[in-house]
Each structure stands twice: as C-alpha cells, then as structure tokens.
Scaffold this motif. Structure first.
Motif, short mmCIF file in Angstrom:
data_model
loop_
_atom_site.label_atom_id
_atom_site.label_comp_id
_atom_site.label_asym_id
_atom_site.label_seq_id
_atom_site.Cartn_x
_atom_site.Cartn_y
_atom_site.Cartn_z
N LYS A 92 11.49 3.75 8.01
CA LYS A 92 10.17 3.51 7.46
C LYS A 92 10.12 3.74 5.95
CE LYS A 92 5.39 5.11 7.85
NZ LYS A 92 4.44 6.00 8.52
N ARG A 93 10.80 4.77 5.47
CA ARG A 93 10.74 5.12 4.06
C ARG A 93 11.32 4.02 3.18
NH1 ARG A 93 12.00 9.88 2.82
NH2 ARG A 93 11.95 10.77 4.92
N ASP A 94 12.15 3.14 3.73
CA ASP A 94 12.76 2.10 2.93
C ASP A 94 11.77 1.00 2.54
OD1 ASP A 94 15.40 3.14 2.88
OD2 ASP A 94 15.69 2.45 4.93
N ARG A 95 10.79 0.75 3.40
CA ARG A 95 9.81 -0.31 3.13
C ARG A 95 8.44 0.14 3.62
NH1 ARG A 95 11.65 -5.69 2.34
NH2 ARG A 95 13.44 -5.56 0.96
N ASP A 96 7.99 1.32 3.18
CA ASP A 96 6.74 1.87 3.69
C ASP A 96 5.55 1.21 2.99
OD1 ASP A 96 4.92 3.35 5.04
OD2 ASP A 96 5.44 5.28 4.16
N SER A 97 5.31 -0.03 3.35
CA SER A 97 4.25 -0.84 2.74
C SER A 97 2.92 -0.49 3.39
CB SER A 97 4.56 -2.33 2.91
OG SER A 97 5.02 -2.61 4.23
N GLU A 98 2.09 0.28 2.69
CA GLU A 98 0.88 0.83 3.30
C GLU A 98 -0.40 0.07 2.96
OE1 GLU A 98 0.26 3.12 5.46
OE2 GLU A 98 2.26 3.95 5.73
N SER A 99 -0.44 -0.66 1.87
CA SER A 99 -1.69 -1.32 1.51
C SER A 99 -1.38 -2.53 0.64
CB SER A 99 -2.61 -0.36 0.76
OG SER A 99 -1.97 0.20 -0.37
N MET A 100 -2.34 -3.46 0.62
CA MET A 100 -2.15 -4.64 -0.22
C MET A 100 -3.48 -5.08 -0.82
SD MET A 100 -1.57 -7.84 2.39
CE MET A 100 -2.28 -7.82 4.04
N ALA A 101 -3.36 -5.84 -1.91
CA ALA A 101 -4.51 -6.40 -2.59
C ALA A 101 -4.19 -7.86 -2.91
CB ALA A 101 -4.83 -5.63 -3.86
N VAL A 102 -5.23 -8.69 -2.99
CA VAL A 102 -5.05 -10.13 -3.17
C VAL A 102 -5.96 -10.62 -4.29
CG1 VAL A 102 -5.17 -12.39 -2.07
CG2 VAL A 102 -4.51 -10.39 -0.72
N ASP A 103 -5.44 -11.51 -5.12
CA ASP A 103 -6.24 -12.24 -6.09
C ASP A 103 -6.59 -13.58 -5.45
OD1 ASP A 103 -7.39 -13.62 -8.15
OD2 ASP A 103 -5.63 -13.59 -9.46
N GLY A 104 -7.86 -13.75 -5.09
CA GLY A 104 -8.26 -14.96 -4.39
C GLY A 104 -8.06 -16.23 -5.18
N ALA A 105 -8.09 -16.14 -6.52
CA ALA A 105 -7.94 -17.33 -7.35
C ALA A 105 -6.50 -17.80 -7.41
CB ALA A 105 -8.47 -17.05 -8.76
N SER A 106 -5.56 -16.89 -7.66
CA SER A 106 -4.16 -17.27 -7.81
C SER A 106 -3.38 -17.17 -6.51
CB SER A 106 -3.49 -16.38 -8.87
OG SER A 106 -3.38 -15.04 -8.39
N GLY A 107 -3.89 -16.40 -5.55
CA GLY A 107 -3.15 -16.18 -4.31
C GLY A 107 -2.11 -15.09 -4.41
N ARG A 108 -1.91 -14.51 -5.60
CA ARG A 108 -0.93 -13.43 -5.74
C ARG A 108 -1.34 -12.22 -4.91
NH1 ARG A 108 0.29 -13.32 -12.27
NH2 ARG A 108 2.22 -14.56 -12.23
N ARG A 109 -0.33 -11.45 -4.50
CA ARG A 109 -0.56 -10.29 -3.66
C ARG A 109 0.21 -9.09 -4.21
NH1 ARG A 109 -2.16 -12.22 1.91
NH2 ARG A 109 -2.69 -14.41 1.56
N TRP A 110 -0.41 -7.94 -4.10
CA TRP A 110 0.20 -6.69 -4.53
C TRP A 110 0.33 -5.78 -3.32
CZ3 TRP A 110 -3.05 -9.67 -7.24
CH2 TRP A 110 -2.77 -9.92 -8.58
#
Length: 340
Positions: A118-136
C-alpha cells in the motif's frame, strides 16, 4: 462482529509479505456490478439522516480479489472515477435508473512507488479541473502530489511539498480538493501542527506541482474523535468534509461537516459543523471519498467507502444524497465557527 474484528487485527498487525514486489490491481476481464442498498437496511423507507436526504445507494461487487479499496471519487453525476488506496481505479457511467455503462479498470500511469504494498501507491484523494480534465492525486505515505492528464492518460508532473514534508507517513495527505478559484486545499489525517490542535491543513495558491507556489497553514477542527478523510467545495464556497472514526466496539462511524472558510486567516482554525452522522442502524462504513454535484437546482452529495480489502466484513458503498440544511442538526454536533 468478533470475526470482523479479528480480520481487521490481522490486517493491521500482521507484517506484510516480503517477496518480489507485485502491484495489486483489478482484472478488467472480471468486471464488477452494483446492487441497490437502503440507507437504513432494516427500515428501507427511512430517507433522512441529519441534513442529508437519501436519493439512492449501491454496493459495488466483484469476484476479482483486486477489486475495492476506493478512497476517493470524482463525478459529474453520471460519469464516475473511483481511485483506490493502491494506485488502481475504475471508471463507469451510472444511469438514473441504476445501470452501469462503459465500465472498466485502470492503473495510474505513474506514482511514488511501483511495489505491491500500500505504501508504494497510497493514493488517498484526487482533484479534477473540469475545464482541462487534468487530475491531481495526493499520496499519503510519501506526502507527494502528482498531476495527470485527462482520464489519467499520462503522468505530467509531481512534487513533494515542503509544507507536508514532516507529516507522518500513515497520517499524511488524506484529503484534497481544488477550489473553483484554482486554489488547492490539503488535510492530513488528524495530526496537528506543532503547538496547534486539530488536523493540519495547507492551502496552495495554485497548482501545487508548479514551482514556486505560495502556501499557508491552517487547522481544521472536526468533531471529537474523528479525522477528516476527504472534502469538496459547495456551490456557495463553503467546504463539506467527511470524517471517520473507528473503535472495536462500534466499528467505523462517519460524520459529515460543513465549514465556512470566509473568515479563515493564515495559521487560523476552521471549525466544522456536523450535519449528519453515519452510525447504526444506518449504513456506516469506512467512508473516505466525497463529491458535490449540482443537479436540478439542488446540491447533491456522493460518498464512497473503502472496504480495506476486507470483504465481506466491509463494503464498497456508493451513496447519493440531497443536501437539505433546513433539517435539524444531530445532537453533539460541532459548533460552526471559522476563526483567524
């Protein structure tokens, strides 16, 4: 219940396997389905929980052992992306009558680590820019933030912000939201700034992976005993936050709070007002993701629970509510306050 507790103890305390690194991922050939669920399993006609009015809910099920563990979600009310705490995800369209369309699994094209733990890819949250479609995506153990292209097609950039460098690896970046004005808000899992109380938070003036971004600290004060797991911005600019608590007596309990950041100053405190609590006899699981959608002139809230890969003792629940703040607050709710 004893069996559930025993399984959880094994999950927490048994050392991880130390063989060859192997990424855990869902098999797209197996697929998944959804099953309708009621908010109150023993009273399906009950639709209200504090200031939330239940619209519909589903249990996500699959025969794939790699399925589950979903910690965050992004949605426009029809198309959904769910991201697990191991760098895996699923996407699907959900019709108004509860049918799945265009579903599939994916793996993040890059991240802090490549191993199976789990510690290798512990992706806990994300955010999105609706205009560009980019994701964090915020990774808890490494306290890094990665930016991806639309639909996670590619990894674009990454940063390990100095603001988050001293957060504990298992209590790190748990919640992240992108505000409409372009700022980013990060909360850790219940660890305070030195000399402060509550959960440590950081507000970035812009995209955190871009060099030279200004940032400021604040502290989030939630209900006693609860830690924040995710957050989203409401249409009026307030923040809605899902919080979690666990004990061996009642298992997982969750509560939803609303906080008004207008009076928040750098270094100040932001206090959440509780509007709903998920505890028996209602559905109550490890809720870790929240999203806000405006629909038909109303504000709708979506929640996802992380089953910790402990099926059948835990579930992957996807629930939709309408926010109705005219309803009375639950007893024992936190006082609404934002102080500098």
């Amino acid at each position: 219940m004893r069996l559930w507790h025993s399984a959880l103890l094994l999950y927490i305390f048994v050392p991880p396997w130390s063989g060859s690194p192997r990424a855990r991922e869902a098999d797209p050939r197996v697929g998944f389905t959804i099953e309708p669920v009621a908010l109150f399993p023993n009273a399906p006609d009950r639709k209200r929980l504090g200031a939330l009015s239940f619209v519909r809910g589903y249990r996500l099920v699959s025969d794939d052992a790699g399925f589950g563990g979903y910690s965050s979600l992004a949605t426009d009310g029809a198309r959904f992306s769910l991201l697990s705490d191991g760098g895996q995800g699923i996407g699907f369209t959900l019709t108004p009558d509860g049918k799945l369309r265009n579903s599939g699994a994916f793996r993040l094209p890059g991240g802090p680590g490549t191993g199976w733990q789990k510690r290798d890819r512990d992706s806990e949250s994300m955010a999105v820019d609706g205009a560009s479609g980019r994701r964090w995506v915020a990774f808890e153990h490494s306290n890094q933030i990665w930016r991806y292209g639309p639909d996670f097609t590619r990894a674009e950039a990454a940063v390990a912000p100095s603001a988050m460098a001293k957060w504990p690896d298992n209590n790190g970046a748990e919640s992240m939201m992108r505000l409409r004005d372009g700022r980013f808000v990060i909360l850790n899992e219940g660890v305070s700034w030195p000399g402060k109380r509550g959960s440590a938070g950081v507000i970035f003036a812009g995209d955190p992976v871009r060099a030279g971004q200004n940032w400021s600290r604040f502290s989030y004060i939630g209900p006693t005993g609860f830690d924040p797991t995710d957050s989203a911005e409401l249409p009026d600019g307030r923040w809605i936050i899902v919080n979690r608590r666990f004990n061996f007596r009642s298992g997982f309990t969750a509560c939803v709070t609303i906080a008004d950041p207008r009076a928040l100053k750098p270094g100040g405190e932001l206090r959440g007002r509780e509007i709903a609590r998920f505890a028996a006899p209602s559905q109550h699981d490890n809720f870790e993701g929240i999203a806000v959608v405006e629909h038909g002139g109303a504000t709708h809230i979506w929640l996802i629970s992380d089953d910790n890969s402990l099926r059948p003792w835990q579930q992957s629940l996807l629930l939709e509510f309408r926010l109705d703040e005219a309803r009375p607050r639950p007893r024992g709710s936190a006082t609404a306050q934002a102080a500098g």
